[in-house]
Design a protein around this motif. Sequence first.
Motif, PDB file in Angstrom:
ATOM      1  N   GLN A  66       0.815  -1.226   0.000  1.00 42.02           N
ATOM      2  CA  GLN A  66       0.000   0.000   0.000  1.00 42.02           C
ATOM      3  C   GLN A  66       0.847   1.275   0.000  1.00 42.02           C
ATOM      4  O   GLN A  66       0.311   2.370  -0.008  1.00 42.02           O
ATOM      5  CB  GLN A  66      -0.947  -0.005   1.221  1.00 42.02           C
ATOM      6  N   THR A 146      -2.266   5.957 -10.481  1.00 40.29           N
ATOM      7  CA  THR A 146      -2.214   6.721  -9.228  1.00 40.29           C
ATOM      8  C   THR A 146      -1.913   8.191  -9.519  1.00 40.29           C
ATOM      9  O   THR A 146      -2.582   9.094  -8.999  1.00 40.29           O
ATOM     10  CB  THR A 146      -1.128   6.156  -8.291  1.00 40.29           C
ATOM     11  N   SER A 263      -0.282   6.564  -1.813  1.00 40.25           N
ATOM     12  CA  SER A 263      -0.634   5.149  -1.851  1.00 40.25           C
ATOM     13  C   SER A 263      -1.114   4.758  -3.249  1.00 40.25           C
ATOM     14  O   SER A 263      -1.951   5.446  -3.828  1.00 40.25           O
ATOM     15  CB  SER A 263      -1.750   4.955  -0.816  1.00 40.25           C
ATOM     16  N   THR A 265      -3.097   3.193  -6.376  1.00 40.49           N
ATOM     17  CA  THR A 265      -4.501   2.795  -6.578  1.00 40.49           C
ATOM     18  C   THR A 265      -4.581   1.273  -6.687  1.00 40.49           C
ATOM     19  O   THR A 265      -3.564   0.596  -6.910  1.00 40.49           O
ATOM     20  CB  THR A 265      -5.055   3.386  -7.889  1.00 40.49           C
ATOM     21  N   CYS A 266      -5.801   0.777  -6.608  1.00 39.44           N
ATOM     22  CA  CYS A 266      -6.012  -0.672  -6.746  1.00 39.44           C
ATOM     23  C   CYS A 266      -5.453  -1.150  -8.087  1.00 39.44           C
ATOM     24  O   CYS A 266      -4.781  -2.169  -8.169  1.00 39.44           O
ATOM     25  CB  CYS A 266      -7.509  -0.966  -6.626  1.00 39.44           C
ATOM     26  N   GLN A 267      -5.726  -0.358  -9.155  1.00 44.67           N
ATOM     27  CA  GLN A 267      -5.253  -0.789 -10.481  1.00 44.67           C
ATOM     28  C   GLN A 267      -3.722  -0.896 -10.524  1.00 44.67           C
ATOM     29  O   GLN A 267      -3.186  -1.862 -11.065  1.00 44.67           O
ATOM     30  CB  GLN A 267      -5.729   0.175 -11.564  1.00 44.67           C
ATOM     31  N   ARG A 269      -1.712  -1.470  -8.023  1.00 46.96           N
ATOM     32  CA  ARG A 269      -1.291  -2.635  -7.218  1.00 46.96           C
ATOM     33  C   ARG A 269      -1.517  -3.934  -8.000  1.00 46.96           C
ATOM     34  O   ARG A 269      -0.718  -4.868  -7.937  1.00 46.96           O
ATOM     35  CB  ARG A 269      -2.083  -2.690  -5.914  1.00 46.96           C
ATOM     36  N   LEU A 270      -2.646  -3.962  -8.745  1.00 47.62           N
ATOM     37  CA  LEU A 270      -2.967  -5.184  -9.496  1.00 47.62           C
ATOM     38  C   LEU A 270      -1.972  -5.408 -10.627  1.00 47.62           C
ATOM     39  O   LEU A 270      -1.436  -6.512 -10.777  1.00 47.62           O
ATOM     40  CB  LEU A 270      -4.378  -5.088 -10.092  1.00 47.62           C
TER      41      LEU A 270
END
Length: 327
Positions: A66, A146, A263, A265-267, A269-270
Amino acid sequence: MDRKVTNIGVLTSGGDSPGMNAAIRAVTRTGLYHGLGVYGIMRGYAGMIEGDIKKLDGISVANIIQRGGTFLKTARSKEFHTYEGRKKAYNNLKQLNIDGLVIIGGDGSFNGAQIFSNEFDIPCIGLPGTIDKDIAGSDTTIGFDTAVNTAVQAIDKIRDTMDAHDRLFIVEVMGRDAGYIALHSGIATGAENILIPETETDMEELICSLTEKEKRKKLVNLVVVAEGGDLGGANKVAKIISERIPTADIRVCILGHIQRGGSPTCQDRLIASHMGYYAVESLMLGRKNVMVGVINNKIFYTPLDKAVKEKQKIGQEWMKIVKILAS
Ligand code: ATP
């Protein structure tokens, strides 16, 4: 599986981008899963030359997915441009029996990786870690989502004050050679004009559109400028506009480094997790000197030299859409 590597090194190089930590974590945990030794190389190629290398275990990469930045730190190394520097780096890898590398960075880092690998026969896999999204062979890069969302959130806030005062705001976003952050954030915030390095700005058209809007009493105007825009950054653009439209109430805002941090974004991190996993699989299968990218949600491999030479191009259709939607 017949493994082609036994110990791998991972490093981050060039400018940092949010999601690099998630990629390091994925590389480390996938390597450990397959029984490989995994080493973290500090400060990119600089740490490789200095032997600043540490063994990573599962705990080393706990609680980092994160976080923005990169816990391995990043740097730019002049010494790696020399054969002597690269030889020192190779000797340090040899001492630890590192026989494969994952490089998370931009086109410059891939260039270095390609030269190094050709000289010393260490297979290198690149992961596109840059907020600029300008690398060919992947729909997106680790950190772009992000950065662009940070820009959108900031511009939304600027719009509130812009609207309250009927002002013309010129917002500068990052992108020395690439206009993706400007294009995406500009479209998403309803910018009247977007100025990017890839496209020549028609100055007369820009002035005309702003004057025409002023006449119609559409007093709130937003111009998003990439720092490397063809007319220069936001301050230069503001100067040109104020000379041509002296009545305009202009303010400039340069978003700067806030776009790099934060931090992921989810995208991000994926894709970092997905690409990190496939970087290790690639090394195990004996692939070398390719960049792992994602195209249409599928993993795609591009030779490093191609990823370096070919920039991702901005579709001109988008610029047409910008004009229509902003009228
Ligand atoms: P960003 O997109 O954030 O700028 P980048 O990876 O393109 O990231 P660069 O500063 O261009 O960043 O390159 C990072 C490092 O890669 C350089 O400091 C240098 O150590 C190495 N490198 C780049 N080009 C070469 C080259 N031609 N030969 C050897 N090493 C290189």
